[in-house]
Motif scaffolding. Structure first.
Motif, PDB file in Angstrom:
ATOM      1  N   GLY A 146       0.856  -1.192   0.000  1.00  0.00           N
ATOM      2  CA  GLY A 146       0.000   0.000   0.000  1.00  0.00           C
ATOM      3  C   GLY A 146       0.887   1.236   0.000  1.00  0.00           C
ATOM      4  N   LEU A 147       2.039   1.134   0.626  1.00  0.00           N
ATOM      5  CA  LEU A 147       3.129   2.109   0.521  1.00  0.00           C
ATOM      6  C   LEU A 147       4.364   1.305   0.102  1.00  0.00           C
ATOM      7  N   TRP A 148       5.370   2.015  -0.403  1.00  0.00           N
ATOM      8  CA  TRP A 148       6.597   1.324  -0.812  1.00  0.00           C
ATOM      9  C   TRP A 148       7.653   1.469   0.271  1.00  0.00           C
ATOM     10  N   HIS A 149       8.327   0.364   0.578  1.00  0.00           N
ATOM     11  CA  HIS A 149       9.372   0.376   1.611  1.00  0.00           C
ATOM     12  C   HIS A 149      10.626  -0.288   1.060  1.00  0.00           C
ATOM     13  N   ILE A 150      11.754   0.089   1.624  1.00  0.00           N
ATOM     14  CA  ILE A 150      12.989  -0.607   1.252  1.00  0.00           C
ATOM     15  C   ILE A 150      12.950  -2.016   1.831  1.00  0.00           C
ATOM     16  N   ASP A 151      13.244  -3.003   0.992  1.00  0.00           N
ATOM     17  CA  ASP A 151      13.366  -4.379   1.475  1.00  0.00           C
ATOM     18  C   ASP A 151      14.827  -4.550   1.924  1.00  0.00           C
ATOM     19  N   PHE A 152      15.086  -4.276   3.202  1.00  0.00           N
ATOM     20  CA  PHE A 152      16.469  -4.202   3.674  1.00  0.00           C
ATOM     21  C   PHE A 152      17.294  -5.469   3.443  1.00  0.00           C
ATOM     22  N   PRO A 153      16.697  -6.676   3.604  1.00  0.00           N
ATOM     23  CA  PRO A 153      17.532  -7.864   3.348  1.00  0.00           C
ATOM     24  C   PRO A 153      18.063  -7.922   1.911  1.00  0.00           C
ATOM     25  N   SER A 154      17.426  -7.198   0.987  1.00  0.00           N
ATOM     26  CA  SER A 154      17.909  -7.264  -0.394  1.00  0.00           C
ATOM     27  C   SER A 154      19.056  -6.276  -0.654  1.00  0.00           C
ATOM     28  N   LEU A 155      19.397  -5.474   0.344  1.00  0.00           N
ATOM     29  CA  LEU A 155      20.500  -4.506   0.185  1.00  0.00           C
ATOM     30  C   LEU A 155      21.816  -5.207   0.495  1.00  0.00           C
ATOM     31  N   ASP A 156      22.693  -5.267  -0.481  1.00  0.00           N
ATOM     32  CA  ASP A 156      23.972  -5.941  -0.270  1.00  0.00           C
ATOM     33  C   ASP A 156      25.096  -4.923  -0.454  1.00  0.00           C
ATOM     34  N   PHE A 157      25.662  -4.500   0.673  1.00  0.00           N
ATOM     35  CA  PHE A 157      26.664  -3.432   0.653  1.00  0.00           C
ATOM     36  C   PHE A 157      28.073  -3.918   0.294  1.00  0.00           C
ATOM     37  N   VAL A 158      28.250  -5.228   0.146  1.00  0.00           N
ATOM     38  CA  VAL A 158      29.613  -5.741  -0.098  1.00  0.00           C
ATOM     39  C   VAL A 158      30.134  -5.205  -1.440  1.00  0.00           C
ATOM     40  N   GLY A 159      31.254  -4.512  -1.384  1.00  0.00           N
ATOM     41  CA  GLY A 159      31.869  -3.983  -2.610  1.00  0.00           C
ATOM     42  C   GLY A 159      31.085  -2.840  -3.227  1.00  0.00           C
ATOM     43  N   ALA A 160      30.212  -2.211  -2.431  1.00  0.00           N
ATOM     44  CA  ALA A 160      29.391  -1.130  -2.990  1.00  0.00           C
ATOM     45  C   ALA A 160      30.101   0.216  -2.863  1.00  0.00           C
ATOM     46  N   ALA A 161      29.890   1.063  -3.866  1.00  0.00           N
ATOM     47  CA  ALA A 161      30.488   2.393  -3.852  1.00  0.00           C
ATOM     48  C   ALA A 161      29.471   3.444  -3.425  1.00  0.00           C
ATOM     49  N   ALA A 162      28.201   3.191  -3.674  1.00  0.00           N
ATOM     50  CA  ALA A 162      27.161   4.172  -3.339  1.00  0.00           C
ATOM     51  C   ALA A 162      25.826   3.463  -3.316  1.00  0.00           C
ATOM     52  N   VAL A 163      24.886   4.060  -2.584  1.00  0.00           N
ATOM     53  CA  VAL A 163      23.518   3.546  -2.626  1.00  0.00           C
ATOM     54  C   VAL A 163      22.630   4.701  -3.099  1.00  0.00           C
ATOM     55  N   VAL A 164      21.801   4.387  -4.099  1.00  0.00           N
ATOM     56  CA  VAL A 164      20.935   5.405  -4.699  1.00  0.00           C
ATOM     57  C   VAL A 164      19.535   5.267  -4.107  1.00  0.00           C
ATOM     58  N   VAL A 165      18.951   6.393  -3.686  1.00  0.00           N
ATOM     59  CA  VAL A 165      17.513   6.409  -3.360  1.00  0.00           C
ATOM     60  C   VAL A 165      16.863   7.435  -4.278  1.00  0.00           C
ATOM     61  N   VAL A 166      15.682   7.104  -4.745  1.00  0.00           N
ATOM     62  CA  VAL A 166      14.962   8.040  -5.609  1.00  0.00           C
ATOM     63  C   VAL A 166      13.692   8.411  -4.847  1.00  0.00           C
ATOM     64  N   SER A 167      13.601   9.673  -4.452  1.00  0.00           N
ATOM     65  CA  SER A 167      12.510  10.096  -3.573  1.00  0.00           C
ATOM     66  C   SER A 167      12.049  11.500  -3.966  1.00  0.00           C
ATOM     67  N   PRO A 168      10.875  11.604  -4.550  1.00  0.00           N
ATOM     68  CA  PRO A 168       9.928  10.569  -4.936  1.00  0.00           C
ATOM     69  C   PRO A 168      10.475   9.713  -6.082  1.00  0.00           C
ATOM     70  N   ASN A 169      10.098   8.444  -6.009  1.00  0.00           N
ATOM     71  CA  ASN A 169      10.600   7.491  -6.998  1.00  0.00           C
ATOM     72  C   ASN A 169       9.770   7.570  -8.284  1.00  0.00           C
ATOM     73  N   ASN A 170      10.383   7.175  -9.384  1.00  0.00           N
ATOM     74  CA  ASN A 170       9.721   7.105 -10.680  1.00  0.00           C
ATOM     75  C   ASN A 170       9.738   5.638 -11.113  1.00  0.00           C
ATOM     76  N   PRO A 171       8.613   4.967 -11.379  1.00  0.00           N
ATOM     77  CA  PRO A 171       7.277   5.525 -11.540  1.00  0.00           C
ATOM     78  C   PRO A 171       6.365   5.310 -10.329  1.00  0.00           C
ATOM     79  N   THR A 172       6.883   4.788  -9.203  1.00  0.00           N
ATOM     80  CA  THR A 172       5.979   4.445  -8.094  1.00  0.00           C
ATOM     81  C   THR A 172       5.453   5.694  -7.401  1.00  0.00           C
TER      82      THR A 172
END
Ligand SMILES: Cc1ncc(COP(=O)(O)O)c(C=O)c1O
Length: 389
Positions: A146-172
């Motif tokens: 009904g609202l959109w939430h980050i599914d935290f278990p799907s976030l894998d920071f290993v070897g990551a350089a940046a995390v992008v959030v789009v707020s407000p997101n397109n197209p949700t």
């Protein structure tokens, strides 16, 4: 000839694009519910005022400034203030577009082979933007209840350089919620990963949730954060090619980041002098354009909701903001198949949800930008093309 392996070159066009091309070649007139270019949506544009904004004798001279001209950066800071956000112009960089802002930040933050974490569903350019910098776009999921939430278990920071959030997101059309925002910033800070917050649709609220995080640039958290904005959406002026990055976070992280980003920006110096000089005036003119886009989007969304009604085979997903609407349609066939049928049988062009990695059964994405008469006609055709429409 050897070309780089950054992109998969020569990918054949998708079935929908091929069908559209064929139908148009045969002279079929289509009702286009995918319009994303506000300058081609029959909105009033004050062409004379826009031209007059460029009547600046100072543009005869070039003063290369990697961060952007101080007057232009001050105008961006004033624009944040309009939204109630206090942002220091010394922490703002000007770029040619939000897409370029991503490219500069990816160069600043990532080494070839590293990943940038990108939301899914979202805007489909991340894979290209990342690959062009030698990076991998690694998706993390947004879950819908009904609202959109980050599914935290799907976030894998290993070897990551940046995390992008789009707020407000397109197209949700979903904002980052306050709890998700805090949790994400804490994780990013712990892992030493920067947050890139794309807020290009921030000026187009529809029905924000009570805990929606707005103006991320003005809410310094524990992580190094770069907020993106630009004339393209906020002022409905994509042709001007002007975007911006506002850095926030702990000073100990922000100061070196600004110095290093300056070196990256100095290599390209891509924001043009004329548009920078015109920026204070373009932001004023843009306020009027923004109002007409916002009015259009709200009007079309209302018309769509009314038209769908209770007995329709499709449902309109709630949205907090943005220029798009998501329709859930019967799962009797895939969303691609629905889009193809609507195109061939009803002459209406919509985007299938899979273009944005939407995974909510069969969904179609409709732009809320078309002129009302075209929009209403397109929606009528679309609904007539669905079973029991
Ligand atoms: C979420 C999002 N960010 C950025 C962009 C690109 O904006 P720009 O025209 O400033 O490159 C788009 C374009 O549709 C978008 O949807």
């Amino acid at each position: 000839m050897n070309f780089s392996r950054r992109l998969a070159w020569g990918v054949p066009e998708n079935r929908l694009a091929a069908a559209e091309r064929e139908l148009r070649a045969r002279g079929r007139s289509l009702c286009d519910l995918t319009v994303s270019n506000p300058t081609l949506a029959g909105l009033p544009y004050p062409a004379d005022a826009i031209a007059a904004a460029f009547a600046e004798p100072a543009m005869a001279h070039y003063h290369p400034t990697p961060r952007g001209l101080p007057t232009a950066r001050a105008a961006v800071a004033a624009d944040y203030a309009r939204r109630g956000a206090s942002v220091d112009s010394g922490r703002i960089f000007l770029t040619a577009s939000s897409s370029e802002s991503y490219a500069l930040l990816f160069k600043l933050l990532g080494d070839p082979g590293q990943a940038v974490l990108v939301p899914e569903p979202s805007y489909p350019l991340f894979d290209y933007l990342a690959r062009l910098e030698g990076l991998e776009a690694r998706p993390y999921r947004l879950a819908y209840d009904g609202l959109w939430h980050i599914d935290f278990p799907s976030l894998d920071f290993v070897g990551a350089a940046a995390v992008v959030v789009v707020s407000p997101n397109n197209p949700t059309g979903s904002y980052l919620g306050a709890d998700d925002g805090q949790r994400l910033a804490a994780l990013a800070a712990q892992t030493g990963v920067a947050v890139i917050a794309d807020e290009v649709f921030a000026d187009f609220p529809i029905a924000p949730a009570a805990d929606a995080v707005t103006a991320i640039a003005a809410r310094p958290g524990p992580a190094l954060t770069f907020s993106l904005g630009g004339l393209s959406k906020a002022s409905g002026l994509p042709q001007m090619k002007l975007g911006w990055i506002a850095a926030s976070g702990p000073d100990v992280l922000v100061e070196p980041a600004l110095a290093n980003l300056e070196l990256v920006a100095d290599t390209y110096l891509s924001a043009g002098t004329p548009v920078q000089l015109a920026l204070p005036r373009l932001l004023e003119i843009g306020a009027e354009i923004r109002r007409s886009i916002h009015h259009r989007v709200l009007r079309n969304r209302c018309a769509l909701a009314e038209r769908i009604g209770a007995n329709s085979p499709c449902t309109l997903l709630p949205a907090e903001a943005g220029w798009s609407a998501i329709l859930r349609v019967p799962e009797t066939v895939s969303d691609e198949e629905w889009a193809l049928r609507l195109l061939r049988d009803s002459s209406v062009l919509v985007q299938p949800g899979y273009f944005f990695d939407l995974r909510l059964g069969a969904t179609l994405v409709v732009s809320l930008l078309p002129p009302p008469a075209d929009f209403d006609h397109g929606v009528a055709c679309l609904l007539a093309g669905l079973p029991n429409g």
